[in-house]
Design a protein around this motif. Structure first.
Motif, PDB file in Angstrom:
ATOM      1  N   LEU A 140       5.187  -1.136  -4.114  1.00  0.00           N
ATOM      2  CA  LEU A 140       5.166  -0.837  -5.550  1.00  0.00           C
ATOM      3  C   LEU A 140       6.542  -0.977  -6.160  1.00  0.00           C
ATOM      4  O   LEU A 140       6.679  -1.223  -7.354  1.00  0.00           O
ATOM      5  CB  LEU A 140       4.638   0.576  -5.798  1.00  0.00           C
ATOM      6  N   ARG A 156      -5.396  -4.083   3.448  1.00  0.00           N
ATOM      7  CA  ARG A 156      -5.593  -3.399   2.170  1.00  0.00           C
ATOM      8  C   ARG A 156      -6.679  -2.336   2.232  1.00  0.00           C
ATOM      9  O   ARG A 156      -6.509  -1.229   1.749  1.00  0.00           O
ATOM     10  CB  ARG A 156      -5.991  -4.405   1.085  1.00  0.00           C
ATOM     11  N   ARG A 158     -12.833  -2.613  -5.435  1.00  0.00           N
ATOM     12  CA  ARG A 158     -12.542  -3.671  -4.481  1.00  0.00           C
ATOM     13  C   ARG A 158     -13.834  -4.103  -3.790  1.00  0.00           C
ATOM     14  O   ARG A 158     -14.106  -5.275  -3.617  1.00  0.00           O
ATOM     15  CB  ARG A 158     -11.534  -3.124  -3.470  1.00  0.00           C
ATOM     16  N   GLN A 215     -12.598   5.220  -0.985  1.00  0.00           N
ATOM     17  CA  GLN A 215     -12.157   3.968  -0.371  1.00  0.00           C
ATOM     18  C   GLN A 215     -12.457   3.914   1.121  1.00  0.00           C
ATOM     19  O   GLN A 215     -12.409   2.851   1.718  1.00  0.00           O
ATOM     20  CB  GLN A 215     -10.651   3.787  -0.580  1.00  0.00           C
ATOM     21  N   GLU A 260     -11.719  -4.820 -14.331  1.00  0.00           N
ATOM     22  CA  GLU A 260     -10.370  -5.095 -13.843  1.00  0.00           C
ATOM     23  C   GLU A 260      -9.320  -4.677 -14.879  1.00  0.00           C
ATOM     24  O   GLU A 260      -8.317  -4.049 -14.533  1.00  0.00           O
ATOM     25  CB  GLU A 260     -10.223  -6.586 -13.527  1.00  0.00           C
ATOM     26  N   SER A 286      -2.572  -1.984  -7.731  1.00  0.00           N
ATOM     27  CA  SER A 286      -1.739  -2.847  -6.903  1.00  0.00           C
ATOM     28  C   SER A 286      -1.905  -2.525  -5.417  1.00  0.00           C
ATOM     29  O   SER A 286      -2.079  -3.417  -4.592  1.00  0.00           O
ATOM     30  CB  SER A 286      -0.296  -2.711  -7.360  1.00  0.00           C
ATOM     31  N   THR A 287      -1.901  -1.239  -5.065  1.00  0.00           N
ATOM     32  CA  THR A 287      -2.035  -0.900  -3.646  1.00  0.00           C
ATOM     33  C   THR A 287      -3.421  -1.239  -3.137  1.00  0.00           C
ATOM     34  O   THR A 287      -3.630  -1.414  -1.952  1.00  0.00           O
ATOM     35  CB  THR A 287      -1.798   0.596  -3.391  1.00  0.00           C
ATOM     36  N   ASN A 288      -4.367  -1.309  -4.047  1.00  0.00           N
ATOM     37  CA  ASN A 288      -5.734  -1.607  -3.665  1.00  0.00           C
ATOM     38  C   ASN A 288      -5.954  -3.111  -3.526  1.00  0.00           C
ATOM     39  O   ASN A 288      -7.057  -3.564  -3.257  1.00  0.00           O
ATOM     40  CB  ASN A 288      -6.662  -1.023  -4.736  1.00  0.00           C
ATOM     41  N   GLY A 289      -4.891  -3.883  -3.768  1.00  0.00           N
ATOM     42  CA  GLY A 289      -4.990  -5.310  -3.538  1.00  0.00           C
ATOM     43  C   GLY A 289      -5.360  -6.138  -4.744  1.00  0.00           C
ATOM     44  O   GLY A 289      -5.615  -7.326  -4.621  1.00  0.00           O
ATOM     45  N   TRP A 290      -5.407  -5.539  -5.929  1.00  0.00           N
ATOM     46  CA  TRP A 290      -5.679  -6.352  -7.121  1.00  0.00           C
ATOM     47  C   TRP A 290      -4.410  -7.093  -7.506  1.00  0.00           C
ATOM     48  O   TRP A 290      -3.321  -6.522  -7.447  1.00  0.00           O
ATOM     49  CB  TRP A 290      -6.130  -5.473  -8.290  1.00  0.00           C
ATOM     50  N   PRO A 291      -4.526  -8.340  -7.903  1.00  0.00           N
ATOM     51  CA  PRO A 291      -3.333  -9.090  -8.311  1.00  0.00           C
ATOM     52  C   PRO A 291      -2.869  -8.617  -9.692  1.00  0.00           C
ATOM     53  O   PRO A 291      -3.151  -9.247 -10.716  1.00  0.00           O
ATOM     54  CB  PRO A 291      -3.820 -10.536  -8.353  1.00  0.00           C
ATOM     55  N   LEU A 303      -3.323 -10.373 -13.430  1.00  0.00           N
ATOM     56  CA  LEU A 303      -4.221  -9.752 -14.401  1.00  0.00           C
ATOM     57  C   LEU A 303      -3.477  -9.447 -15.698  1.00  0.00           C
ATOM     58  O   LEU A 303      -3.973  -9.703 -16.795  1.00  0.00           O
ATOM     59  CB  LEU A 303      -4.781  -8.453 -13.834  1.00  0.00           C
TER      60      LEU A 303
END
Lengths: 257, 441
Positions: free
Chosen positions: A54, A73, A103, A155, B176, B188-193, B197
């Protein structure tokens, strides 16, 4: 031996030319609840954020389950600090928890009823079953924290990284979080919490990492929490370190050491 | 109103001209797109970015115009000017992002600098254009304030198609975008770009700004991005509903603006559009079902009157607890620092709700059965809260939500049990000796 859930090697992080984390080497043991403790400004949250990509790291390597975060992930869940978002956002508790499922739902597809059910289950796990339709700005601080926790639970990850989950929460939330942590541990999952309250470290956690810009000590709570280590972490700041931090902007500052 | 004006109004409203139909359709879809994408802009707290973006398009328009004249192309082509606008809009945005990244200048200053510098450049270029021989510049100022009259069928078609694209994109990426706006770090940590976006969202904003040049103009395009979602927010706490309402409000404002400016050709459409949107906003501000001023005022008054009634019931109950069920008015008056008038008014109100009865001489009151039940619940609740505050002072403040009414709805049962035991142990006299208000003084 299988790789550690989280292995950090020589991690350096700098904000505006000042190093805030210095050659941090941290290994998190699987199936344990680990605290990252240290005084204010010690870089506890920074460690988590840099590990998760981050904030940029100056140098160092971070491995999740022996590989990059990108490949793992869905095995890693992050619980940010409660203050990091605007709770006036027009969504309900259930909507926030459902974000943990986005996700799995995939690009452009809507949240369907089975996802809502999963979100409600996660909310029930943190004791907020009755609040799923509640607007998030009508939740108390502790309840908001639990919503974040529920989102991470949804998750179904193997490693949970939580940024100050116990910060200024009420007794009920503290209990709810603790029981969730222990349940995760029973299921063999790994939890890492940034924790500010030294008093409760030995009570809540198995392992601890003492941090003050560099890693002072790490290991099981009983080994780590020695007077000597605590003095090193919380005691008078090491003059050497302070000097180095302020002087990094000066060319060749590091040559002195 | 002259006869011709009424005639024009009818022609516009009945969609008699092909051209009016196209322009109206284009503007409506544009308004809808602006309202919808503006919802995300607002939630992302980037409203001022929209303003900067609008202003930053001017040098691009002027530049594109100059280039077209130099190479002898059609300098009035909306598509060509739009491309120029988009290029300089994006350049402006990148400048803001660059300043944010590489310097320690704060966001608001960066936005203000970029806005004024780009707009200033544009104005300078415009005045250069105006000095060109042959009066070719006529009409280009239309982009500053918006001028639907000059919109051709082709322009309207382009606007219609682009707006439709924006609407479809916002609907498709609704999930999104809302995640991006709510919690970027988590996304972001969840892998979304996240960066992609964000760029995509901002490009949609650029697109809306550019196609809005002709109808609302550079200066006012931000209004159509920001006002509809803000107005919609007064009515709902549900993101889908807010986005939908914003879309409708945007479309409506654009429609009314176009109609009015068709009837009164001297009126710039942009100004009308903004005024319509602003009236919808003002209406929501006053009457909005969720956050309207009136509804909140009513809620506050309701809460205040409930609090007064609760104080009174508690006072009567506590007086009766220590003696006869018939409570003297004087005892109530001594209970807390309130006016006699207030007390009398409240007592009569409670008597009307049959919670207590007043003796014929008006000097004593007694709780009815209903009042007994109510006030006992109130007193118990109040004492539990007090105990909780006393015993858990460190964690309590975050919890003290009197509006949640019953303590057991807020605290977990174990804690309430614990408090009840405490309550039973202590004699009531010991821990409600004085009201907290008095204790303070």
């Amino acid at each position: 031996m299988s790789p550690l859930p989280l292995q950090i090697r020589s991690l350096n992080v700098a904000y505006h030319r000042k190093l805030v984390l210095w050659d941090a080497d941290v290994g998190i043991n699987p199936g344990k609840i680990t605290a990252i403790a240290g005084p204010n400004g010690a870089g506890k949250s920074t460690l988590l954020k840099a590990a998760l990509g981050l904030i940029p790291k100056s140098s160092g390597e971070v491995l999740f389950f022996g590989d990059t975060l990108k490949r793992n992930r869905n095995r890693v869940a992050y619980v940010p600090q409660r203050e990091s978002v605007d709770w006036d956002f027009p969504v309900t508790a259930r909507d926030v928890v459902a974000m943990g499922l986005y996700r799995r739902i995939g690009w452009c597809l809507p949240v369907r009823s089975r996802h809502r059910r999963l979100a409600e289950e996660a909310l029930a796990d943190v004791g907020l079953a009755d609040f799923s339709r509640r607007q998030i700005n009508q939740l108390s601080g502790g309840q908001q924290q639990r919503v974040f926790l529920a989102r991470a639970l949804a998750q179904k990850a193997d490693l949970y990284l939580m940024d100050e989950p116990f910060a200024s929460v009420d007794a009920a939330t503290e209990q709810a979080i603790l029981s969730v942590l222990n349940r995760l541990k029973e299921q063999g999952r790994t939890v890492v919490c940034v924790h500010h309250d030294l008093q409760t470290v030995s009570e809540y956690f198995d392992d601890a990492v003492l941090l003050n810009m560099r890693v002072v000590a790490q290991g099981s709570v009983s080994e780590v929490l020695t007077t000597e280590n605590l003095r090193k972490t919380y005691g008078a700041r090491l003059p050497l370190l302070d000097e180095a931090v302020t002087d990094l902007s000066v060319p060749n500052a590091l040559k002195k050491f | 109103m002259s006869a011709t004006m009424i005639e024009t109004l009818w022609r516009v409203l009945l969609l008699q001209d092909h051209n009016t139909r196209i322009v109206l359709a284009g503007s409506c879809v544009f308004g809808a797109a602006a309202g919808l994408v503006g919802t995300f802009l607002l939630l992302r707290k980037r409203s001022l970015m929209g303003d900067t973006l609008g202003h930053a398009t001017l040098p691009g328009i002027a530049g594109a115009f100059l280039i077209a004249i130099t190479i002898g192309a059609n300098a009035r082509s909306f598509l060509w000017l739009s491309i120029g606008a988009a290029v300089s809009g994006i350049a402006g945005m990148l400048t803001v992002l660059g300043i944010r990244k590489f310097s320690q200048i704060k966001d608001d200053a960066a936005l203000a600098i970029v806005l004024s510098v780009f707009f200033g450049t544009g104005v300078a270029l415009l005045s250069a254009i105006q000095q060109l021989p042959g009066g070719q510049a006529a009409g280009i100022e239309g982009f500053i304030y918006g001028n639907t009259a000059s919109m051709t069928t082709q322009d309207a078609g382009f606007i219609f198609a682009s707006s439709l694209f924006v609407v479809v994109a916002c609907v498709a990426f609704f999930k999104e975008f809302s995640l991006l706006c709510f919690d970027e770090a988590f996304a972001s940590t969840n892998g979304w770009p996240v960066r992609t976006l964000d760029l995509f969202l901002m490009s949609l904003i650029v697109l809306v700004t550019v196609i809005g040049l002709q109808s609302v103009g550079i200066l006012l395009v931000v209004a159509l991005l920001v006002i509809p979602p803000v107005a919609a927010r007064f009515w709902s706490d549900n993101l889908c509903v807010v986005a939908f309402l914003a879309t409708i409000i945007g479309a409506d404002s654009a429609m009314v603006g176009v109609v009015v400016s068709a009837v009164l050709p001297k009126m710039p459409a942009g100004a009308i559009i903004v005024l319509v949107a602003a009236s919808i906003f003002a209406f929501g501000l006053l009457f909005g079902a969720r956050r309207g001023v009136i509804i909140q005022l009513l809620a506050e008054r309701r809460a205040a009157s409930r609090l007064r009634a609760e104080h009174m019931l508690r006072a009567v109950y506590e007086c009766a607890e220590n003696g006869s069920p018939l409570v003297e008015l004087k005892a109530i008056l001594n209970k807390r620092p309130w006016q006699k008038k207030e007390v009398l008014r409240e007592i009569h109100r409670l008597a009307n709700s049959e919670l207590l009865t007043i003796t014929p001489d008006g000097l004593k009151v007694q709780l009815t059965n209903l009042g007994q039940i109510d006030s006992r619940r109130l007193v118990r609740n109040h004492r539990l809260w007090e105990l909780y505050l006393l015993n858990h002072a460190d964690v309590a403040p975050g919890r003290v939500d009197r509006d949640a009414d019953m303590i057991e709805h807020v605290l977990d049962p174990r804690l309430v049990d614990e408090l009840e035991v405490l309550l039973a142990m202590e004699s009531p006299r010991r821990f409600v000796p004085l009201d907290p208000e008095k204790r303070k003084s």
